[in-house]
Design an enzyme around this catalytic site. Structure first.
Site, PDB file in Angstrom:
ATOM      1  N   LYS A 206      38.169  38.150  26.314  1.00 30.36           N
ATOM      2  CA  LYS A 206      38.143  36.962  27.179  1.00 30.36           C
ATOM      3  C   LYS A 206      36.751  36.339  27.262  1.00 30.36           C
ATOM      4  O   LYS A 206      35.740  36.967  26.954  1.00 30.36           O
ATOM      5  CB  LYS A 206      38.724  37.306  28.548  1.00 30.36           C
ATOM      6  CG  LYS A 206      40.256  37.387  28.434  1.00 30.36           C
ATOM      7  CD  LYS A 206      40.981  37.478  29.719  1.00 30.36           C
ATOM      8  CE  LYS A 206      42.486  37.495  29.407  1.00 30.36           C
ATOM      9  NZ  LYS A 206      43.271  38.011  30.519  1.00 30.36           N
ATOM     10  N   ARG A 240      45.268  46.249  28.506  1.00 35.28           N
ATOM     11  CA  ARG A 240      45.963  45.300  27.609  1.00 35.28           C
ATOM     12  C   ARG A 240      44.934  44.754  26.623  1.00 35.28           C
ATOM     13  O   ARG A 240      44.063  43.994  26.994  1.00 35.28           O
ATOM     14  CB  ARG A 240      46.573  44.181  28.460  1.00 35.28           C
ATOM     15  CG  ARG A 240      47.348  43.143  27.677  1.00 35.28           C
ATOM     16  CD  ARG A 240      47.857  42.042  28.599  1.00 35.28           C
ATOM     17  NE  ARG A 240      48.644  41.064  27.884  1.00 35.28           N
ATOM     18  CZ  ARG A 240      48.136  40.077  27.160  1.00 35.28           C
ATOM     19  NH1 ARG A 240      46.836  39.918  27.070  1.00 35.28           N
ATOM     20  NH2 ARG A 240      48.941  39.242  26.535  1.00 35.28           N
TER      21      ARG A 240
HETATM   22  N1  HH2 Z   1      46.109  37.917  29.875  1.00 33.50           N
HETATM   23  C1  HH2 Z   1      46.721  37.094  28.991  1.00 33.50           C
HETATM   24  C2  HH2 Z   1      48.108  37.098  28.871  1.00 33.50           C
HETATM   25  N2  HH2 Z   1      48.870  37.940  29.613  1.00 33.50           N
HETATM   26  N3  HH2 Z   1      49.050  39.646  31.236  1.00 33.50           N
HETATM   27  C3  HH2 Z   1      48.462  40.470  32.115  1.00 33.50           C
HETATM   28  N4  HH2 Z   1      49.204  41.309  32.857  1.00 33.50           N
HETATM   29  N5  HH2 Z   1      47.097  40.485  32.286  1.00 33.50           N
HETATM   30  C4  HH2 Z   1      46.276  39.671  31.576  1.00 33.50           C
HETATM   31  O1  HH2 Z   1      45.042  39.697  31.791  1.00 33.50           O
HETATM   32  C5  HH2 Z   1      46.874  38.773  30.631  1.00 33.50           C
HETATM   33  C6  HH2 Z   1      48.284  38.786  30.488  1.00 33.50           C
HETATM   34  C7  HH2 Z   1      45.891  36.177  28.148  1.00 33.50           C
HETATM   35  O2  HH2 Z   1      45.506  36.762  26.959  1.00 33.50           O
HETATM   36  P1  HH2 Z   1      46.206  36.528  25.531  1.00 33.50           P
HETATM   37  O3  HH2 Z   1      47.612  36.967  25.546  1.00 33.50           O
HETATM   38  O4  HH2 Z   1      45.375  37.162  24.502  1.00 33.50           O
HETATM   39  O5  HH2 Z   1      46.087  34.975  25.276  1.00 33.50           O
HETATM   40  P2  HH2 Z   1      47.093  33.771  25.484  1.00 33.50           P
HETATM   41  O6  HH2 Z   1      47.506  33.731  26.912  1.00 33.50           O
HETATM   42  O7  HH2 Z   1      46.287  32.581  25.061  1.00 33.50           O
HETATM   43  O8  HH2 Z   1      48.289  34.028  24.602  1.00 33.50           O
END
Ligand code: HH2
Length: 276
Positions: A206, A240
């Site tokens: 992030k 995660r």
């Molecule tokens: N962060 C993202 C998505 N889902 N779920 C939980 N429980 N906690 C988090 O911190 C979290 C999440 C964002 O990250 P990412 O999936 O890599 O990116 P994007 O939302 O752009 O797909």
């Protein structure tokens, strides 16, 4: 928990795994690296992201969950969605955890689904919506406010029939928080752990990590690993991440310093020899 983004626009890996076979292969690779859970998501929640229709999210997520379930690898499947229809279809296809970044606010009936189908759920803190959350995040005390929010969401879930043991809590790194807010939350994570439920942290790649290290998303693995180890030390239990192998090794070392019985959980891998 390994991240499987079936999206064209996720912030660090958007577009790489839109094809269901590529996404399922990615999930199985993460399990081989040591993931105990794979988190499948079809809608980006990056700051400013546009919403995706139910039909499109179903089209992205369900075939991937089906393929992972059919592979029978032993890891649990989590669905990263705020939509009731997507969660229900993913559960029908083999998911057993609902990861809802709105903590049942977008679809309150998600609580009944989790209760009826005997699922686990992850409830996350977010200020605003992905479209607006980074506009001007403001808190008097970020940790106190996140803790109060998560306590209220836990009570909501329990009031709607979800057993408390089924609830995982997540402070929501990067969701409506400045760099200082994210660092403060990580520093005081034990106050979130003190609520008494397992804590999930999603710091992986992030931007607050990039703000400190000066590196782009693809080069934030070491920074991510540092946040995981610090979060572990403060009591978090689910991490995660996109880079499972690196996080796994670091967390095994961190775990071994507090409990000699910690061992390798990767399916098929030989157990760690703690005496050598
Ligand atoms: N962060 C993202 C998505 N889902 N779920 C939980 N429980 N906690 C988090 O911190 C979290 C999440 C964002 O990250 P990412 O999936 O890599 O990116 P994007 O939302 O752009 O797909």
């Amino acid at each position: 928990m390994g991240v499987v983004n079936v999206t064209p626009d996720s912030f660090s890996d958007g577009g790489r795994f839109l094809d269901p076979d590529a996404a399922a292969a990615r999930a199985l690779a993460l399990v081989a690296e040591g993931a105990a859970i794979v988190d499948v998501g079809g809608e980006s929640t990056r700051p400013g992201a546009e919403a995706v229709s139910v039909a499109e999210e179903l089209r992205r997520v369900v075939p991937v969950v089906e393929r992972i379930a059919a592979a029978g690898v032993g890891a649990r499947i989590s669905v990263d969605t705020s939509k009731l229809e997507v969660a229900r279809a993913a559960v029908d296809a083999g998911a057993s955890i609902v990861n809802d970044v709105t903590a049942f606010r977008a679809a309150p009936a998600m609580a009944e689904l989790v209760a009826e189908r005997d699922l686990d759920c992850a409830l996350m803190h977010m200020a605003g919506t992905p479209r607006t959350m980074q506009e001007a995040p403001r808190y008097d005390d970020v940790t106190d406010e996140v803790r109060a929010f998560l306590e209220e969401r836990l009570a909501f879930a329990v009031a709607h029939g979800v057993p408390e043991e089924r609830v995982i809590l997540d402070p929501g790194f990067g969701f409506g928080k400045t760099v200082a807010h994210n660092l403060e939350l990580l520093r005081r994570l034990s106050e979130i752990v003190a609520i008494g439920r397992p804590v999930l942290v999603g710091t992986s790649r992030k931007s607050f990590i990039g703000s400190v290290t000066g590196r782009p998303a693809a080069e934030r693995v070491a920074g991510t690993v540092a946040t995981c180890v610090l979060a572990f030390e403060r009591g978090a239990s689910i991490f995660r991440v996109h880079d499972v192998a690196a996080a796994r090794d670091a967390l095994l070392i961190a775990g071994a310093t507090v409990d000699q019985r910690w061992s390798v959980t990767t399916p098929g891998a030989s157990p760690t020899n703690m005496t050598s």
